[in-house]
Design a protein around this motif. Structure first.
Motif, PDB file in Angstrom:
ATOM      1  N   TYR A   7      26.674  40.922  19.049  1.00  0.00           N
ATOM      2  CA  TYR A   7      26.785  40.799  17.602  1.00  0.00           C
ATOM      3  C   TYR A   7      27.824  41.809  17.110  1.00  0.00           C
ATOM      4  O   TYR A   7      28.044  42.843  17.747  1.00  0.00           O
ATOM      5  CB  TYR A   7      25.438  41.075  16.937  1.00  0.00           C
ATOM      6  N   PRO A   8      28.467  41.566  15.949  1.00  0.00           N
ATOM      7  CA  PRO A   8      29.446  42.522  15.427  1.00  0.00           C
ATOM      8  C   PRO A   8      28.862  43.911  15.181  1.00  0.00           C
ATOM      9  O   PRO A   8      29.599  44.900  15.196  1.00  0.00           O
ATOM     10  CB  PRO A   8      29.898  41.872  14.114  1.00  0.00           C
ATOM     11  N   SER A   9      27.559  43.985  14.975  1.00  0.00           N
ATOM     12  CA  SER A   9      26.916  45.270  14.701  1.00  0.00           C
ATOM     13  C   SER A   9      26.590  46.060  15.969  1.00  0.00           C
ATOM     14  O   SER A   9      26.207  47.233  15.891  1.00  0.00           O
ATOM     15  CB  SER A   9      25.619  45.046  13.909  1.00  0.00           C
ATOM     16  N   ASP A  10      26.743  45.438  17.137  1.00  0.00           N
ATOM     17  CA  ASP A  10      26.399  46.111  18.393  1.00  0.00           C
ATOM     18  C   ASP A  10      27.281  47.330  18.645  1.00  0.00           C
ATOM     19  O   ASP A  10      28.455  47.375  18.260  1.00  0.00           O
ATOM     20  CB  ASP A  10      26.562  45.150  19.581  1.00  0.00           C
ATOM     21  N   LEU A  11      26.713  48.305  19.344  1.00  0.00           N
ATOM     22  CA  LEU A  11      27.463  49.488  19.757  1.00  0.00           C
ATOM     23  C   LEU A  11      28.464  49.129  20.850  1.00  0.00           C
ATOM     24  O   LEU A  11      28.114  48.432  21.810  1.00  0.00           O
ATOM     25  CB  LEU A  11      26.511  50.554  20.287  1.00  0.00           C
ATOM     26  N   SER A  12      29.684  49.604  20.718  1.00  0.00           N
ATOM     27  CA  SER A  12      30.649  49.475  21.807  1.00  0.00           C
ATOM     28  C   SER A  12      30.294  50.513  22.865  1.00  0.00           C
ATOM     29  O   SER A  12      29.481  51.416  22.633  1.00  0.00           O
ATOM     30  CB  SER A  12      32.062  49.724  21.291  1.00  0.00           C
ATOM     31  N   ASP A  13      30.904  50.402  24.030  1.00  0.00           N
ATOM     32  CA  ASP A  13      30.661  51.400  25.074  1.00  0.00           C
ATOM     33  C   ASP A  13      31.041  52.802  24.595  1.00  0.00           C
ATOM     34  O   ASP A  13      30.343  53.776  24.890  1.00  0.00           O
ATOM     35  CB  ASP A  13      31.467  51.052  26.328  1.00  0.00           C
ATOM     36  N   ALA A  14      32.143  52.893  23.851  1.00  0.00           N
ATOM     37  CA  ALA A  14      32.612  54.200  23.381  1.00  0.00           C
ATOM     38  C   ALA A  14      31.643  54.811  22.379  1.00  0.00           C
ATOM     39  O   ALA A  14      31.360  56.023  22.421  1.00  0.00           O
ATOM     40  CB  ALA A  14      34.003  54.065  22.760  1.00  0.00           C
ATOM     41  N   ARG A  15      31.111  53.997  21.464  1.00  0.00           N
ATOM     42  CA  ARG A  15      30.165  54.531  20.467  1.00  0.00           C
ATOM     43  C   ARG A  15      28.827  54.869  21.124  1.00  0.00           C
ATOM     44  O   ARG A  15      28.174  55.842  20.740  1.00  0.00           O
ATOM     45  CB  ARG A  15      29.990  53.531  19.329  1.00  0.00           C
ATOM     46  N   GLU A  42      10.567  51.112  29.957  1.00  0.00           N
ATOM     47  CA  GLU A  42      11.362  50.015  30.480  1.00  0.00           C
ATOM     48  C   GLU A  42      12.330  49.456  29.446  1.00  0.00           C
ATOM     49  O   GLU A  42      13.232  48.700  29.780  1.00  0.00           O
ATOM     50  CB  GLU A  42      10.432  48.892  30.962  1.00  0.00           C
ATOM     51  N   ILE A  43      12.145  49.804  28.181  1.00  0.00           N
ATOM     52  CA  ILE A  43      12.998  49.279  27.125  1.00  0.00           C
ATOM     53  C   ILE A  43      14.361  49.967  27.158  1.00  0.00           C
ATOM     54  O   ILE A  43      14.460  51.183  27.293  1.00  0.00           O
ATOM     55  CB  ILE A  43      12.337  49.494  25.746  1.00  0.00           C
ATOM     56  N   ASP A  44      15.423  49.175  27.024  1.00  0.00           N
ATOM     57  CA  ASP A  44      16.783  49.690  26.992  1.00  0.00           C
ATOM     58  C   ASP A  44      17.022  50.317  25.619  1.00  0.00           C
ATOM     59  O   ASP A  44      17.014  49.626  24.592  1.00  0.00           O
ATOM     60  CB  ASP A  44      17.761  48.543  27.240  1.00  0.00           C
ATOM     61  N   LEU A  45      17.261  51.641  25.575  1.00  0.00           N
ATOM     62  CA  LEU A  45      17.440  52.324  24.299  1.00  0.00           C
ATOM     63  C   LEU A  45      18.676  51.832  23.555  1.00  0.00           C
ATOM     64  O   LEU A  45      18.698  51.833  22.315  1.00  0.00           O
ATOM     65  CB  LEU A  45      17.538  53.837  24.525  1.00  0.00           C
ATOM     66  N   ARG A  46      19.680  51.412  24.294  1.00  0.00           N
ATOM     67  CA  ARG A  46      20.882  50.878  23.629  1.00  0.00           C
ATOM     68  C   ARG A  46      20.561  49.599  22.882  1.00  0.00           C
ATOM     69  O   ARG A  46      21.035  49.386  21.754  1.00  0.00           O
ATOM     70  CB  ARG A  46      21.984  50.638  24.662  1.00  0.00           C
ATOM     71  N   GLU A  47      19.729  48.754  23.477  1.00  0.00           N
ATOM     72  CA  GLU A  47      19.330  47.519  22.805  1.00  0.00           C
ATOM     73  C   GLU A  47      18.458  47.801  21.586  1.00  0.00           C
ATOM     74  O   GLU A  47      18.545  47.099  20.574  1.00  0.00           O
ATOM     75  CB  GLU A  47      18.600  46.598  23.780  1.00  0.00           C
ATOM     76  N   ILE A  48      17.614  48.810  21.683  1.00  0.00           N
ATOM     77  CA  ILE A  48      16.803  49.194  20.531  1.00  0.00           C
ATOM     78  C   ILE A  48      17.704  49.641  19.388  1.00  0.00           C
ATOM     79  O   ILE A  48      17.540  49.214  18.230  1.00  0.00           O
ATOM     80  CB  ILE A  48      15.824  50.329  20.902  1.00  0.00           C
ATOM     81  N   PHE A  69      17.005  40.084  20.822  1.00  0.00           N
ATOM     82  CA  PHE A  69      16.713  41.517  20.780  1.00  0.00           C
ATOM     83  C   PHE A  69      15.289  41.730  21.292  1.00  0.00           C
ATOM     84  O   PHE A  69      14.502  40.776  21.392  1.00  0.00           O
ATOM     85  CB  PHE A  69      16.798  42.045  19.345  1.00  0.00           C
ATOM     86  N   PRO A  70      14.897  42.975  21.590  1.00  0.00           N
ATOM     87  CA  PRO A  70      13.485  43.248  21.896  1.00  0.00           C
ATOM     88  C   PRO A  70      12.594  42.824  20.725  1.00  0.00           C
ATOM     89  O   PRO A  70      13.071  42.679  19.592  1.00  0.00           O
ATOM     90  CB  PRO A  70      13.456  44.766  22.106  1.00  0.00           C
ATOM     91  N   ASN A  71      11.317  42.630  20.977  1.00  0.00           N
ATOM     92  CA  ASN A  71      10.383  42.202  19.940  1.00  0.00           C
ATOM     93  C   ASN A  71      10.481  43.115  18.719  1.00  0.00           C
ATOM     94  O   ASN A  71      10.590  44.341  18.840  1.00  0.00           O
ATOM     95  CB  ASN A  71       8.952  42.228  20.491  1.00  0.00           C
ATOM     96  N   TRP A  72      10.434  42.511  17.518  1.00  0.00           N
ATOM     97  CA  TRP A  72      10.635  43.280  16.287  1.00  0.00           C
ATOM     98  C   TRP A  72       9.611  44.401  16.138  1.00  0.00           C
ATOM     99  O   TRP A  72       9.920  45.472  15.591  1.00  0.00           O
ATOM    100  CB  TRP A  72      10.592  42.363  15.067  1.00  0.00           C
ATOM    101  N   ASN A  73       8.377  44.187  16.620  1.00  0.00           N
ATOM    102  CA  ASN A  73       7.360  45.238  16.543  1.00  0.00           C
ATOM    103  C   ASN A  73       7.781  46.469  17.342  1.00  0.00           C
ATOM    104  O   ASN A  73       7.579  47.606  16.910  1.00  0.00           O
ATOM    105  CB  ASN A  73       6.025  44.711  17.092  1.00  0.00           C
ATOM    106  N   THR A  74       8.357  46.227  18.503  1.00  0.00           N
ATOM    107  CA  THR A  74       8.825  47.325  19.343  1.00  0.00           C
ATOM    108  C   THR A  74       9.986  48.060  18.680  1.00  0.00           C
ATOM    109  O   THR A  74      10.032  49.289  18.644  1.00  0.00           O
ATOM    110  CB  THR A  74       9.260  46.793  20.717  1.00  0.00           C
ATOM    111  N   VAL A  75      10.933  47.284  18.146  1.00  0.00           N
ATOM    112  CA  VAL A  75      12.100  47.879  17.491  1.00  0.00           C
ATOM    113  C   VAL A  75      11.678  48.728  16.301  1.00  0.00           C
ATOM    114  O   VAL A  75      12.125  49.871  16.135  1.00  0.00           O
ATOM    115  CB  VAL A  75      13.083  46.779  17.048  1.00  0.00           C
ATOM    116  N   TYR A  76      10.792  48.172  15.479  1.00  0.00           N
ATOM    117  CA  TYR A  76      10.326  48.923  14.311  1.00  0.00           C
ATOM    118  C   TYR A  76       9.563  50.179  14.741  1.00  0.00           C
ATOM    119  O   TYR A  76       9.652  51.236  14.091  1.00  0.00           O
ATOM    120  CB  TYR A  76       9.438  48.059  13.423  1.00  0.00           C
ATOM    121  N   GLY A  77       8.809  50.083  15.837  1.00  0.00           N
ATOM    122  CA  GLY A  77       8.081  51.245  16.330  1.00  0.00           C
ATOM    123  C   GLY A  77       9.020  52.384  16.701  1.00  0.00           C
ATOM    124  O   GLY A  77       8.762  53.553  16.381  1.00  0.00           O
ATOM    125  N   TYR A  78      10.130  52.045  17.350  1.00  0.00           N
ATOM    126  CA  TYR A  78      11.127  53.067  17.687  1.00  0.00           C
ATOM    127  C   TYR A  78      11.767  53.625  16.426  1.00  0.00           C
ATOM    128  O   TYR A  78      11.990  54.837  16.307  1.00  0.00           O
ATOM    129  CB  TYR A  78      12.201  52.487  18.608  1.00  0.00           C
TER     130      TYR A  78
END
Length: 289
Positions: A7-15, A42-48, A69-78
């Motif tokens: 997605y356009p909002s995703d982090l690039s490797d540099a960021r 086990e969750i990828d922090l970059r994906e979170i 993306f990971p489940n919204w409950n997981t994302v919101y928890g982080y």
């Protein structure tokens, strides 16, 4: 993990390289346990972080996060955990120092600018945390921010819109004076009252009130204070901030820190920020912050 389309909002490797050490350190301090609930990490922090930035950038509700993306409950928890533990504030502070040093400035600022912005709220915001800004005729909340002279965020406070600028400013200035003791000068607009100037003096900070020249028409940048006005313009590139959608004011503040983290990381890596306004191509018009 299955590769997905970016997605356009995703982090690039540099960021990601800029912010990864902070998030990895956070995980390491919890002995490899995700959210501290005893589950394996086990969750990828970059994906979170990509999912959280997707919410901040597009304004989508947590429950409407795309399924890749990971489940919204997981994302919101982080998100909630990182907000309560100051991770977003830490990220913003780290990137601010890197930019200042790259610009040939001291890591810590000696001057700042304070301003407030009243915004409307959604139906999810409790009435008890809202108010009316009579001057701007807005029912909602107020974002008060402090930036350095480059427009980089130092602190943010979200209150009911009815809270007077000087009251919110006093709390912010106390915080800034404690966290950035090098600050000796600040600029504000005419909405801040005399007792606020006197309070700044007790902290050893010289406060100057700037205003438009009488008779001036149209848009005219006000010396020194234009930096904070520009910062509000940068923040509006993130649709989640077009109005306040957060139930908790602290989460509203975290969304501001997230937006600034996104913008500052792009500035450091030389990447442009996509503007949603007046598209000129399939990839939209691009602007730099």
């Amino acid at each position: 993990m299955t590769e997905r389309r970016a997605y356009p909002s995703d982090l690039s490797d540099a960021r990601w390289e800029l912010i990864e050490p902070v998030l990895s350190a956070w995980r390491y301090e919890r002995h490899g346990r995700a959210l501290g609930f005893g589950r394996p990490a086990e969750i990828d922090l970059r994906e979170i972080m990509n999912a959280i930035l997707h919410v901040d950038r597009t304004g989508v509700q947590w429950r409407y996060l795309p399924h890749d993306f990971p489940n919204w409950n997981t994302v919101y928890g982080y998100f909630a955990k990182w907000q309560s533990q100051g991770i977003f504030t830490q990220l913003n502070g780290l990137l601010r120092k890197l930019i200042r040093e790259r610009e040939g400035r001291n890591a810590e600022p000696s001057a700042c600018v304070i301003d407030a912005q009243s915004v409307k709220t959604s139906t999810s915001v409790p009435a008890t945390s809202q108010g009316t800004d009579n001057a701007k005729k807005i029912v909602g909340r107020k974002r008060s921010i402090v930036t350095d002279t480059l427009g980089l965020l130092l602190a943010v406070l979200v209150t009911a819109a009815s809270v007077q600028d000087s009251v919110a400013g006093t709390h912010l200035l106390d915080r800034v004076a404690a966290e950035h003791p090098t600050i000796r000068k600040t600029w504000v607009d005419g909405g801040y009252r005399k007792h606020f100037v006197e309070h700044a003096a007790t902290l050893g900070i010289d406060m100057e009130i700037t205003a438009r020249t009488p008779g001036t028409r149209g848009f005219t940048p006000i010396p020194k204070r234009w930096a904070v006005e520009r910062t509000y313009g940068w923040l509006m590139l993130h649709r989640r901030l077009a109005r306040d959608y957060e139930t908790l004011p602290a989460h509203s503040e975290a969304m501001v820190h997230l937006a600034m983290t996104d913008l500052r990381a792009r500035r450091l890596t030389g990447e442009s920020t996509v503007s949603w306004r007046e598209p000129t191509s399939s990839d939209q018009l691009r602007v730099t912050g």
